[in-house]
Design a protein around this motif. Structure first.
Motif: not given
Length: 278
Positions: A182-196
């Motif tokens: 769950t933590r990994r998924k949250t971190a990944e979603d945030t990283a993708k949002e920031l990249m966008y």
């Protein structure tokens, strides 16, 4: 002359069988069901093979009562490849089962079938115990406990306790893996949002604390181990160049976590495999 010999064999068989009243009673009921067409010939053979599996002489003797055309195709008495199983205590225990379930032939046959599979190594001890728990039912816990002692012994029960402890430990580990996924998924979603966001506004100043929670930053720091602190520093200073590397690391970590989760799940749900690691 041949007929006289068969009669003598049949008489001897019945006399020997009468020395085991409960088995004799079961035999009478099976033969009655066959004579009234409740059982066909194949079912008759199956039930008697199960009933007499602990008595090789009876397995041979009952064939006298079968139609001649069936006798050449009868299976040989089952052999037990599992040399560690001592059958006598299980036969004595069967008498208690027969007394408790005198009017429930199905329970007795299920017990005999379970022991047959156990002696032929088609079931491991844990699987046999689980099967007997279901057959006897919770209302007969005294019989279940006695069977457990027969199957595992004192040392075996201790080992069984170790297995339960191991299972509990596995459940804790699976819970921790679920949390990390769950933590990994949250971190990944945030990283993708920031990249966008960075791709849309290349010159904007980014405060990563607005995007990443403390838990997500802690998780990124954790998966990078000794390099964790420097990665977080670089993420603050130059997110554009660091984010692709972090995303690749997070994707790699997902594969590791899923493999661990599957391995533990398989061991937890496979009693024979669990036994091998205790």
């Amino acid at each position: 002359m041949e007929r006289d010999g068969l009669t003598a064999c049949a008489t001897s068989f019945i006399q020997r069988l009468q020395l085991h009243p409960r088995i004799f009673s079961q035999f009478q009921r099976v033969m009655k069901d066959y004579s009234t067409d409740k059982l066909n010939a194949a079912d008759l053979v199956s039930e008697l093979d199960t009933l007499f599996q602990f008595h090789p002489d009876f397995l041979t003797g009952y064939k006298i009562f079968l139609p001649p055309h069936l006798q050449p195709t009868l299976p040989s008495p089952p052999q037990s490849p599992n040399k560690k199983i001592v059958l006598k205590p299980f036969i004595e225990f069967m008498n208690k089962v027969q007394k408790r379930f005198a009017n429930e032939r199905g329970v007795i046959l299920e017990y005999l079938e379970t022991i047959r599979k156990l002696t032929q190594a088609k079931l491991c001890n844990k699987e046999a115990y689980d099967a007997i728990m279901i057959v006897l039912g919770k209302e007969n816990q005294d019989l279940i406990d006695e069977f457990k002692f027969l199957l595992f012994g004192r040392n075996g029960i201790r080992n069984d306790k170790k297995k339960e402890d191991k299972k509990n430990s596995m459940e804790d580990e699976m819970f921790e893996l679920d949390m990390n996924l769950t933590r990994r998924k949250t971190a990944e979603d945030t990283a993708k949002e920031l990249m966008y966001s960075l791709q849309q506004h290349e010159d904007q100043q980014i405060n990563i604390n607005i995007y990443f929670s403390a838990v997500s930053l802690g998780y990124i720091r954790k998966i990078y181990k000794e390099e964790g602190s420097s990665i977080i520093t670089r993420l603050r200073d130059d997110p554009t160049s660091v984010l692709p590397k972090i995303l690749k690391k997070l994707e790699s970590e997902e594969k590791v976590l899923i493999k661990k989760w599957r391995d533990i799940h398989e061991k937890k749900n496979n009693p024979c495999k669990l036994r091998s690691i205790v």
